[in-house]
Design an enzyme around this catalytic site. Sequence first.
Site, PDB file in Angstrom:
ATOM      1  N   HIS A 129       2.211  -3.551   4.646  1.00 36.51           N
ATOM      2  CA  HIS A 129       2.517  -4.194   3.364  1.00 36.51           C
ATOM      3  C   HIS A 129       3.908  -4.843   3.448  1.00 36.51           C
ATOM      4  O   HIS A 129       4.815  -4.295   4.080  1.00 36.51           O
ATOM      5  CB  HIS A 129       2.476  -3.175   2.215  1.00 36.51           C
ATOM      6  CG  HIS A 129       2.550  -3.840   0.875  1.00 36.51           C
ATOM      7  ND1 HIS A 129       3.737  -4.246   0.329  1.00 36.51           N
ATOM      8  CD2 HIS A 129       1.580  -4.212   0.016  1.00 36.51           C
ATOM      9  CE1 HIS A 129       3.488  -4.843  -0.828  1.00 36.51           C
ATOM     10  NE2 HIS A 129       2.190  -4.833  -1.046  1.00 36.51           N
ATOM     11  N   GLU A 160      -0.947 -12.118   1.454  1.00 36.02           N
ATOM     12  CA  GLU A 160      -0.061 -11.921   0.299  1.00 36.02           C
ATOM     13  C   GLU A 160       1.261 -12.673   0.485  1.00 36.02           C
ATOM     14  O   GLU A 160       2.164 -12.195   1.157  1.00 36.02           O
ATOM     15  CB  GLU A 160       0.177 -10.433   0.008  1.00 36.02           C
ATOM     16  CG  GLU A 160       0.474  -9.553   1.211  1.00 36.02           C
ATOM     17  CD  GLU A 160       1.092  -8.228   0.807  1.00 36.02           C
ATOM     18  OE1 GLU A 160       0.836  -7.740  -0.290  1.00 36.02           O
ATOM     19  OE2 GLU A 160       1.871  -7.700   1.606  1.00 36.02           O
TER      20      GLU A 160
END
Length: 243
Positions: free
Chosen positions: A87, A157
């Site tokens: 992430h 993302e």
Amino acid sequence: MLIVANWKCNPKSLAEAKKLFNSVAKGVKNIKKAEVVICPPFLYIASLGSGLKLGAQDCFCCGGPFTGEISPLMLKSIGVKYVILGHSERREILKETDEIVNRKLKAVLRAGLKPILCVSSKSKNQKQEFKEIKKQLERALSGINKNEVKNLVVVYEPVWAISTTKGGKIATPKQAEQGAAFIRENLLKLFGKNLSQKLRILYGGSVNSRNIQEFVAADGINGALIGAASLNAKDFIESVRKS
Ligand code: PGA
């Protein structure tokens, strides 16, 4: 569609986590078109029951003398099915490198769990952004063959579009579509046509019930990773319904 809730370092107590989990489980029970995965902080996972599929937000590569770490096998033993890896917050704040992500990803696959690999860039210049994403994909997936990755999920993302719920810029569905297409192109180079077409690619970055439809309607996007808006049961249920 695959809808993943990334609770990040929330909520503040186990009681709140249980309340949120149970509300979401009840609300999405009859929505069959989406696969829903909740990724709570490690500490809460084992106490949340079996009402929804569970994922972790990270894991370590190994078990043994590694103070403070959690291994994929431990996660598997408590019923976890998915693990988010790489992430952007971990890459940025905890300085996680592609090499670390690669070791974790291999361990997650070895344990029979499904990796949700996040790739991201801070750059708003698409050429630069895609260069970084290509590098992240190649390095994170290095040494992994196509027979092992059929359960891989990749999340596109853009860092500048994350957590902008209180204002700020969000990506357009077109940008999300282009990001997903670029990721699929690279998966094709790595694993061939058949597999690259089957692998699921999600969009992540300020998704909520008001914008999810546009993102999941974009070509080549198979779901969403939802952060802040997944902490609101009503909004998250609505997002699943609209996906
Ligand atoms: P956000 O988080 O929905 O709060 O922007 C998404 C993510 O972390 O990918």
